[in-house]
Design a protein around this motif. Structure first.
Motif, PDB file in Angstrom:
ATOM      1  N   UNK A   1      -5.935  -5.714  11.451  1.00 60.83           N
ATOM      2  CA  UNK A   1      -6.020  -5.777   9.996  1.00 60.83           C
ATOM      3  C   UNK A   1      -4.867  -5.008   9.364  1.00 60.83           C
ATOM      4  N   UNK A   2      -4.439  -5.465   8.221  1.00 58.99           N
ATOM      5  CA  UNK A   2      -3.318  -4.845   7.519  1.00 58.99           C
ATOM      6  C   UNK A   2      -3.614  -3.395   7.164  1.00 58.99           C
ATOM      7  N   UNK A   3      -4.881  -3.075   6.897  1.00 61.39           N
ATOM      8  CA  UNK A   3      -5.227  -1.707   6.507  1.00 61.39           C
ATOM      9  C   UNK A   3      -5.540  -0.812   7.716  1.00 61.39           C
TER      10      UNK A   3
ATOM     11  N   UNK B   1      -1.042 -13.135  16.868  1.00 55.25           N
ATOM     12  CA  UNK B   1      -0.775 -13.798  15.595  1.00 55.25           C
ATOM     13  C   UNK B   1      -0.947 -12.843  14.418  1.00 55.25           C
ATOM     14  N   UNK B   2      -2.009 -12.042  14.447  1.00 58.79           N
ATOM     15  CA  UNK B   2      -2.252 -11.135  13.329  1.00 58.79           C
ATOM     16  C   UNK B   2      -1.192 -10.036  13.271  1.00 58.79           C
ATOM     17  N   UNK B   3      -0.822  -9.497  14.422  1.00 59.22           N
ATOM     18  CA  UNK B   3       0.229  -8.463  14.440  1.00 59.22           C
ATOM     19  C   UNK B   3       1.545  -9.025  13.914  1.00 59.22           C
ATOM     20  N   UNK B   4       1.940 -10.195  14.403  1.00 56.78           N
ATOM     21  CA  UNK B   4       3.193 -10.798  13.966  1.00 56.78           C
ATOM     22  C   UNK B   4       3.169 -11.138  12.476  1.00 56.78           C
ATOM     23  N   UNK B   5       2.050 -11.649  12.004  1.00 55.98           N
ATOM     24  CA  UNK B   5       1.891 -11.993  10.591  1.00 55.98           C
ATOM     25  C   UNK B   5       2.133 -10.757   9.730  1.00 55.98           C
ATOM     26  N   UNK B   6       1.562  -9.636  10.151  1.00 52.86           N
ATOM     27  CA  UNK B   6       1.718  -8.387   9.404  1.00 52.86           C
ATOM     28  C   UNK B   6       3.157  -7.889   9.481  1.00 52.86           C
ATOM     29  N   UNK B   7       3.701  -7.805  10.694  1.00 52.83           N
ATOM     30  CA  UNK B   7       5.039  -7.243  10.886  1.00 52.83           C
ATOM     31  C   UNK B   7       6.145  -8.101  10.287  1.00 52.83           C
ATOM     32  N   UNK B   8       5.909  -9.405  10.180  1.00 49.63           N
ATOM     33  CA  UNK B   8       6.909 -10.276   9.561  1.00 49.63           C
ATOM     34  C   UNK B   8       6.841 -10.238   8.037  1.00 49.63           C
ATOM     35  N   UNK B   9       5.903  -9.469   7.496  1.00 52.63           N
ATOM     36  CA  UNK B   9       5.811  -9.314   6.046  1.00 52.63           C
ATOM     37  C   UNK B   9       5.120 -10.460   5.343  1.00 52.63           C
ATOM     38  N   UNK B  10       4.467 -11.345   6.091  1.00 51.13           N
ATOM     39  CA  UNK B  10       3.815 -12.501   5.475  1.00 51.13           C
ATOM     40  C   UNK B  10       2.572 -12.098   4.683  1.00 51.13           C
TER      41      UNK B  10
ATOM     42  N   UNK C   1      -2.396  -3.358  18.000  1.00 55.13           N
ATOM     43  CA  UNK C   1      -2.350  -4.564  18.829  1.00 55.13           C
ATOM     44  C   UNK C   1      -2.941  -4.271  20.208  1.00 55.13           C
ATOM     45  N   UNK C   2      -2.573  -3.136  20.785  1.00 53.32           N
ATOM     46  CA  UNK C   2      -3.101  -2.758  22.104  1.00 53.32           C
ATOM     47  C   UNK C   2      -4.618  -2.585  22.041  1.00 53.32           C
ATOM     48  N   UNK C   3      -5.112  -1.952  20.968  1.00 53.78           N
ATOM     49  CA  UNK C   3      -6.551  -1.773  20.791  1.00 53.78           C
ATOM     50  C   UNK C   3      -7.222  -3.138  20.649  1.00 53.78           C
ATOM     51  N   UNK C   4      -6.600  -4.022  19.870  1.00 54.80           N
ATOM     52  CA  UNK C   4      -7.129  -5.366  19.648  1.00 54.80           C
ATOM     53  C   UNK C   4      -7.293  -6.113  20.965  1.00 54.80           C
TER      54      UNK C   4
ATOM     55  N   UNK D   1      -7.743 -13.217   7.181  1.00 58.70           N
ATOM     56  CA  UNK D   1      -8.395 -12.224   8.031  1.00 58.70           C
ATOM     57  C   UNK D   1      -7.656 -10.895   8.002  1.00 58.70           C
ATOM     58  N   UNK D   2      -6.342 -10.901   8.096  1.00 56.55           N
ATOM     59  CA  UNK D   2      -5.617  -9.621   8.101  1.00 56.55           C
ATOM     60  C   UNK D   2      -5.787  -8.871   6.785  1.00 56.55           C
ATOM     61  N   UNK D   3      -6.144  -9.600   5.734  1.00 55.90           N
ATOM     62  CA  UNK D   3      -6.345  -8.976   4.421  1.00 55.90           C
ATOM     63  C   UNK D   3      -7.753  -8.433   4.217  1.00 55.90           C
ATOM     64  N   UNK D   4      -8.665  -8.721   5.154  1.00 53.76           N
ATOM     65  CA  UNK D   4     -10.016  -8.188   5.034  1.00 53.76           C
ATOM     66  C   UNK D   4      -9.948  -6.666   5.036  1.00 53.76           C
ATOM     67  N   UNK D   5     -10.790  -6.059   4.254  1.00 54.43           N
ATOM     68  CA  UNK D   5     -10.796  -4.607   4.157  1.00 54.43           C
ATOM     69  C   UNK D   5     -11.721  -3.989   5.189  1.00 54.43           C
ATOM     70  N   UNK D   6     -11.241  -2.952   5.820  1.00 53.40           N
ATOM     71  CA  UNK D   6     -12.106  -2.194   6.720  1.00 53.40           C
ATOM     72  C   UNK D   6     -12.552  -0.897   6.047  1.00 53.40           C
ATOM     73  N   UNK D   7     -12.271  -0.780   4.767  1.00 56.87           N
ATOM     74  CA  UNK D   7     -12.621   0.427   4.019  1.00 56.87           C
ATOM     75  C   UNK D   7     -14.127   0.645   3.972  1.00 56.87           C
TER      76      UNK D   7
END
Length: 134
Positions: free
Chosen positions: A66-68, A24-33, A48-51, A116-122
């Motif tokens: 995550x997006x970042x 879901x997170x990979x698709x959300x990111x790749x679909x530009x949502x 995605x493979x690591x996830x 969640x995908x917008x959470x920063x891992x910085x």
């Protein structure tokens, strides 16, 4: 024809249910949502493979891309010892990646995939830094 359908159902049932969050997170990111991509699409496929592999770690309840370019981990047990052990396992297995733990407070707010995908891992230490590799 029926055997193909049965095979697809069997594969779907046999795969880990939690891998759905990785998907879901990979698709959300790749679909530009989640807005424009920060990294090339191939990077998100690698993440995605690591996830999916991170779901195998003993203290991982769920995981997201995550997006970042980090991996968000929802731990089963939220203690210093359990988190340190999980981070050590993650960095041993994925030395070029960054793990970001979803806090209990963030979990209580029942975040959507978009949040969640917008959470920063910085602010999270990358495995390279943890292992002392530059």
């Amino acid at each position: 024809m029926k055997w193909i359908a049965a095979l697809l159902i069997a594969i779907g049932v046999a795969s880990p249910a939690m891998a759905e969050s990785c998907t879901k997170s990979r698709e959300y990111i790749l679909e530009g949502l989640g807005g424009s991509l920060i990294s090339p699409p191939a990077r998100y496929q690698d993440l995605f493979k690591v996830c999916v592999e991170a779901l195998i770690l003993s203290n991982v309840k769920d995981a997201y891309v995550l997006k970042d370019s980090g991996i968000a981990i929802v731990p089963k047990r939220d203690s210093l010892t359990a988190t340190a052990e999980t981070l050590a396992q993650f960095c041993q297995r994925f030395p070029k990646n960054t793990a970001r733990f979803v806090t209990p407070r963030e979990q209580r707010s029942r975040p959507t995939v978009g949040l969640i995908i917008s959470l920063s891992s910085t602010g999270s230490a990358s495995c390279k830094k943890i292992r002392g590799v530059t």
